[in-house]
Enzyme design. Structure first.
Site, PDB file in Angstrom:
ATOM      1  CE1 TYR A 229      19.761  -1.389 -17.914  1.00 50.02           C
ATOM      2  CE2 TYR A 229      19.395  -2.515 -15.836  1.00 50.02           C
ATOM      3  CZ  TYR A 229      20.241  -2.116 -16.848  1.00 50.02           C
ATOM      4  OH  TYR A 229      21.580  -2.433 -16.803  1.00 50.02           O
ATOM      5  CG  HIS A 376      27.764   5.194 -14.723  1.00 48.56           C
ATOM      6  ND1 HIS A 376      27.856   4.549 -15.939  1.00 48.56           N
ATOM      7  CD2 HIS A 376      26.734   4.592 -14.057  1.00 48.56           C
ATOM      8  CE1 HIS A 376      26.933   3.596 -16.007  1.00 48.56           C
ATOM      9  NE2 HIS A 376      26.230   3.611 -14.881  1.00 48.56           N
ATOM     10  CG  PHE A 377      24.113   9.120 -12.152  1.00 51.43           C
ATOM     11  CD1 PHE A 377      23.600  10.404 -12.204  1.00 51.43           C
ATOM     12  CD2 PHE A 377      24.656   8.670 -10.960  1.00 51.43           C
ATOM     13  CE1 PHE A 377      23.640  11.221 -11.094  1.00 51.43           C
ATOM     14  CE2 PHE A 377      24.704   9.480  -9.839  1.00 51.43           C
ATOM     15  CZ  PHE A 377      24.197  10.772  -9.913  1.00 51.43           C
ATOM     16  NE  ARG A 441      27.307   9.176  -5.587  1.00 52.43           N
ATOM     17  CZ  ARG A 441      26.316   8.305  -5.900  1.00 52.43           C
ATOM     18  NH1 ARG A 441      26.524   7.000  -5.805  1.00 52.43           N
ATOM     19  NH2 ARG A 441      25.151   8.718  -6.293  1.00 52.43           N
TER      20      ARG A 441
HETATM   21 FE1  HAS Z   1      24.648   2.234 -14.111  1.00 53.03          FE
HETATM   22  C1  HAS Z   1      25.501   3.106 -10.882  1.00 53.03           C
HETATM   23  C2  HAS Z   1      26.345  -0.720 -13.783  1.00 53.03           C
HETATM   24  C3  HAS Z   1      23.625   1.259 -17.281  1.00 53.03           C
HETATM   25  C4  HAS Z   1      22.326   4.764 -14.132  1.00 53.03           C
HETATM   26  N1  HAS Z   1      24.042   3.655 -12.765  1.00 53.03           N
HETATM   27  C5  HAS Z   1      24.524   3.863 -11.497  1.00 53.03           C
HETATM   28  C6  HAS Z   1      23.845   4.970 -10.889  1.00 53.03           C
HETATM   29  C7  HAS Z   1      22.907   5.405 -11.806  1.00 53.03           C
HETATM   30  C8  HAS Z   1      23.052   4.589 -12.982  1.00 53.03           C
HETATM   31  C9  HAS Z   1      21.902   6.505 -11.605  1.00 53.03           C
HETATM   32  O1  HAS Z   1      27.530  -2.383 -11.507  1.00 53.03           O
HETATM   33  C10 HAS Z   1      24.146   5.565  -9.531  1.00 53.03           C
HETATM   34  C11 HAS Z   1      23.209   5.154  -8.449  1.00 53.03           C
HETATM   35  C12 HAS Z   1      23.603   5.857  -7.170  1.00 53.03           C
HETATM   36  O2  HAS Z   1      23.146   6.988  -6.959  1.00 53.03           O
HETATM   37  O3  HAS Z   1      24.388   5.289  -6.403  1.00 53.03           O
HETATM   38  N2  HAS Z   1      24.983   0.604 -15.324  1.00 53.03           N
HETATM   39  C13 HAS Z   1      25.709  -0.487 -15.006  1.00 53.03           C
HETATM   40  C14 HAS Z   1      25.727  -1.413 -16.131  1.00 53.03           C
HETATM   41  C15 HAS Z   1      24.965  -0.838 -17.118  1.00 53.03           C
HETATM   42  C16 HAS Z   1      24.476   0.416 -16.599  1.00 53.03           C
HETATM   43  C17 HAS Z   1      26.426  -2.721 -16.218  1.00 53.03           C
HETATM   44  N3  HAS Z   1      23.275   2.901 -15.453  1.00 53.03           N
HETATM   45  C18 HAS Z   1      23.010   2.357 -16.691  1.00 53.03           C
HETATM   46  C19 HAS Z   1      21.952   3.092 -17.324  1.00 53.03           C
HETATM   47  C20 HAS Z   1      21.569   4.082 -16.438  1.00 53.03           C
HETATM   48  C21 HAS Z   1      22.411   3.943 -15.267  1.00 53.03           C
HETATM   49  C22 HAS Z   1      21.394   2.789 -18.687  1.00 53.03           C
HETATM   50  C23 HAS Z   1      20.537   5.116 -16.554  1.00 53.03           C
HETATM   51  C24 HAS Z   1      19.705   5.245 -17.550  1.00 53.03           C
HETATM   52  N4  HAS Z   1      25.746   1.382 -12.629  1.00 53.03           N
HETATM   53  C25 HAS Z   1      26.313   0.149 -12.693  1.00 53.03           C
HETATM   54  C26 HAS Z   1      26.920  -0.153 -11.390  1.00 53.03           C
HETATM   55  C27 HAS Z   1      26.671   0.928 -10.552  1.00 53.03           C
HETATM   56  C28 HAS Z   1      25.928   1.883 -11.364  1.00 53.03           C
HETATM   57  C29 HAS Z   1      27.642  -1.365 -10.990  1.00 53.03           C
HETATM   58  C30 HAS Z   1      27.089   1.068  -9.087  1.00 53.03           C
HETATM   59  C31 HAS Z   1      28.348   1.802  -8.949  1.00 53.03           C
HETATM   60  C32 HAS Z   1      28.671   2.029  -7.480  1.00 53.03           C
HETATM   61  O4  HAS Z   1      29.582   1.350  -6.969  1.00 53.03           O
HETATM   62  O5  HAS Z   1      28.034   2.865  -6.827  1.00 53.03           O
HETATM   63  C33 HAS Z   1      24.646  -1.472 -18.477  1.00 53.03           C
HETATM   64  O6  HAS Z   1      23.241  -1.597 -18.621  1.00 53.03           O
HETATM   65  C34 HAS Z   1      25.213  -0.719 -19.633  1.00 53.03           C
HETATM   66  C35 HAS Z   1      25.027  -1.468 -20.955  1.00 53.03           C
HETATM   67  C36 HAS Z   1      25.212  -0.568 -22.135  1.00 53.03           C
HETATM   68  C37 HAS Z   1      25.975  -0.814 -23.201  1.00 53.03           C
HETATM   69  C38 HAS Z   1      26.059   0.204 -24.324  1.00 53.03           C
HETATM   70  C39 HAS Z   1      25.306  -0.232 -25.584  1.00 53.03           C
HETATM   71  C40 HAS Z   1      25.335   0.863 -26.587  1.00 53.03           C
HETATM   72  C41 HAS Z   1      24.284   1.293 -27.339  1.00 53.03           C
HETATM   73  C42 HAS Z   1      24.465   2.476 -28.273  1.00 53.03           C
HETATM   74  C43 HAS Z   1      24.690   2.047 -29.687  1.00 53.03           C
HETATM   75  C44 HAS Z   1      25.059   3.218 -30.532  1.00 53.03           C
HETATM   76  C45 HAS Z   1      24.638   3.420 -31.805  1.00 53.03           C
HETATM   77  C46 HAS Z   1      25.074   4.637 -32.548  1.00 53.03           C
HETATM   78  C47 HAS Z   1      23.769   2.473 -32.533  1.00 53.03           C
HETATM   79  C48 HAS Z   1      26.766  -2.049 -23.343  1.00 53.03           C
HETATM   80  C49 HAS Z   1      22.932   0.666 -27.259  1.00 53.03           C
HETATM   81  C50 HAS Z   1      26.462   4.432 -32.984  1.00 53.03           C
HETATM   82  C51 HAS Z   1      26.817   5.156 -34.213  1.00 53.03           C
HETATM   83  C52 HAS Z   1      28.077   5.319 -34.620  1.00 53.03           C
HETATM   84  C53 HAS Z   1      28.321   5.972 -35.877  1.00 53.03           C
HETATM   85  C54 HAS Z   1      29.250   4.859 -33.836  1.00 53.03           C
END
Ligand code: HAS
Length: 551
Positions: A229, A376-377, A441
């Site tokens: 974050y 994912h990342f 990985r």
């Molecule tokens: Fe993650 C592992 C869960 C977000 C980075 N994550 C990682 C690792 C990294 C990372 C680096 O629960 C690996 C670490 C390692 O080396 O082992 N992650 C989440 C969850 C979220 C999440 C629940 N991660 C991120 C973000 C990262 C990031 C942000 C970097 C910046 N992650 C995990 C979990 C692991 C994990 C487990 C462990 C896995 C394991 O077992 O090793 C949430 O924060 C995500 C919420 C996001 C949303 C999307 C909202 C969408 C938006 C865009 C709107 C679009 C618009 C345009 C407005 C719900 C805001 C649209 C226009 C149109 C026209 C359609």
């Protein structure tokens, strides 16, 4: 342009921000080269010479991209934004603290880099014990972290000076977001600081015989999740504050934007066990609490999605769009400052969905330690965050050097973004598919003694390598543009876009700036989620482990 749009960051503040941004891009260039080589090795296309190890490359790539590029860029961006919203100047205390931080971070990065180059620290960016690096790697990492604290103090000092000069007024949104992010950073880094200073440094110098692995990993992930974050919030600051100005609109709701940042302070820390769901030594009920809180930290991102849609639609309608999706056409698609972050937002939809899959207890068993996580990342930080930082560099660098983002540079920026998206879709897509098939990985090229399943992975690995090559071309173009905008673009004025709040928005509640309250609640949640399990880990510590050199 009104008077506010003309504010230029003064030379002293510009120098400090640029110093951060230049180191960030040097780190990025090194990381990009390592990334290319890794992809080619893993795809079975090239073999490395004897003197260069795969894990040495992987460590350099992770440390440079994940820790150096991001931390330096974020502090440079925040310092520039803080000056831009304080009549172009940083307070004297902020300047001094900023430079102390820059020197510490740069020396720390240099120390860590030398140990990796000497092949004494191929422990990857998470430096898990019992892999044991040279003690100077950990000392370098500690300096990088402590230096970044000073970067945070600089942001706080400038904010305090602004508040003193503007008693009773609501702070500028950009500064508020910078302060929130750096508060989160100060709390999050306590975990890794304790791990490095009290566990890894004494152990690697040989002052103690062993290390408690479970505790060290828990302390690491106390830091490791909010780290993501710390990467995301500056990108959100650009989305909330700069994008409305670039598209000719207003910030949809100042209060909503601030509330989402407060929620990150509260909820990013007490969730680290979702990286340890497959580990023994932590009871299922504590893991469950962390999973629930993880699903709650999704809320500020959903609020951000809502806010961005609202900004785009209200701006388009104000420009005369009538039909349901007519506003979409009014967006400035030819402007890289909008196009790149927008594509980042679009890719964040599947990226965030992937995060929710990771956080779901049972599904985590399918993807944990597979290359899905790498996919994912690369979508989250490697696409959504990175594209936003690139776009910000395209205006911040000329703004600070007194040059212009020319039409040609803008067009090349769009080409760079498209190449990045194509390369990342191929690479990250392949990683997701491979992960679901069980491919681990963090492995060098291997066919696992010609195992049939592993041989079936090879075509995806080739696709990963091809994606990596395209990403490398995109990186070369990016570095070329950064150098051009810093030193060769025509002299002129480039705006640092700061949006105004919509006149229809409600007034911002004062409580959102009561930092003591938010830090207090964050501390309470941390004690709730970590107090008992950490006490259990310390009281029932497993036998300490000796160090291993696995490379
Ligand atoms: Fe993650 C592992 C869960 C977000 C980075 N994550 C990682 C690792 C990294 C990372 C680096 O629960 C690996 C670490 C390692 O080396 O082992 N992650 C989440 C969850 C979220 C999440 C629940 N991660 C991120 C973000 C990262 C990031 C942000 C970097 C910046 N992650 C995990 C979990 C692991 C994990 C487990 C462990 C896995 C394991 O077992 O090793 C949430 O924060 C995500 C919420 C996001 C949303 C999307 C909202 C969408 C938006 C865009 C709107 C679009 C618009 C345009 C407005 C719900 C805001 C649209 C226009 C149109 C026209 C359609």
């Amino acid at each position: 342009m009104n008077r506010e749009d003309n504010v230029r960051v003064d030379r002293a503040a510009a120098k400090l921000s640029l110093a951060h941004i230049y180191v960030a891009f040097i780190g990025f260039a090194i990381a990009a080269l390592c990334g290319l080589l890794q992809g080619l090795v893993r795809g079975g296309i090239v073999t490395l010479p004897k003197w260069l190890g795969y894990y040495q490359l992987l460590t350099t790539h992770g440390v440079m991209m994940g820790l150096v590029f991001t931390t330096f860029f974020i502090i440079g961006l925040f310092l520039a934004g803080a000056a831009r919203t304080s009549d172009g100047k940083l307070s004297p205390a902020a300047s001094k603290l900023g430079w102390i931080g820059w020197w510490m971070m740069t020396i720390g990065t240099g120390m860590a880099t030398v140990t990796i180059l000497m092949n004494d620290a191929s422990v990857l960016y998470t430096f898990y014990a019992p892999m044991k690096a040279s003690p100077w790697f950990y000392v370098g990492a500690a300096l990088l972290v402590v230096g970044s604290w000073f970067g945070g103090y600089a942001i706080f000092a400038n904010y305090a000076a602004w508040k003193k000069a503007n008693r009773g007024k609501t702070s500028p949104l950009f500064q508020y977001m910078a302060v929130s992010t750096m508060i989160l950073w100060q709390i999050a880094t306590l975990g890794v600081a304790v791990e490095v200073v009290f566990q890894l440094i004494p152990w690697s110098f040989g002052w103690v015989d062993g290390v408690d692995i479970l505790l060290s990993r828990s302390l690491f992930w106390f830091f490791g999740h909010p780290l993501v974050y710390f990467w995301l919030m500056p990108a959100y600051a650009v989305w909330y504050v700069s994008i409305p100005k670039i598209i000719g609109g207003k910030v949809f709701s100042d209060s909503l934007a601030r509330t989402s940042f407060v929620l990150f302070i509260l909820l990013s820390m007490p969730v680290g066990f979702h990286h340890q769901l497959m580990e023994p030594g932590i009871s299922a009920s504590w893991k469950m609490i962390h999973v629930i809180l993880t699903l709650m930290v999704v809320v500020p991102s959903l609020m951000t999605a809502f806010s961005m849609f609202a900004t785009f639609e209200t701006t388009g309608r104000a420009k005369g769009a009538k039909s349901l999706f007519g506003w979409f056409k009014t967006l400035p698609w030819g402007d890289v400052r909008f196009f790149a972050p927008f594509m980042g937002m679009l890719y964040f939809i599947p990226a965030g969905a992937g995060g929710i899959i990771n956080a779901s207890n049972q599904l985590n068993q399918v993807i944990h330690n597979t290359i899905w996580v790498t996919g994912h990342f690369h979508l989250t930080v490697g696409t959504s965050v990175a594209l936003t930082f690139f776009a910000a560099a395209y205006w911040i660098i000329p703004h600070l050097t007194g040059r212009k983002l020319t039409k040609t540079a803008n067009r090349l920026g769009i080409v760079q973004t498209v190449l990045w998206l194509v390369g990342m879709s191929m690479m990250s897509g392949a990683m997701h598919f491979l992960g679901l098939q069980g491919a681990p990985r963090r492995t060098d090229y291997t066919t696992y003694f010609n195992d049939e399943t592993a041989l079936g992975w090879m075509s995806y690995q080739k696709l990963m390598a091809m994606g990596g090559e395209i990403l490398f071309f995109s990186s070369i173009l990016l570095i070329g543009l950064v150098v051009y905008l810093a030193f060769f673009a025509p002299k002129g004025e480039e705006e640092f876009p700061i949006g105004e709040t919509s006149e229809n928005a409600e007034a911002t509640p004062k409580v959102l700036e009561r930092w003591g309250l938010w830090v207090g609640i964050a501390a309470f949640l941390i004690v709730l989620a970590y107090g008992v399990p950490l006490a259990q880990q310390i009281n029932h510590a497993p036998p300490a482990s000796a160090g291993f050199r696995t490379w």
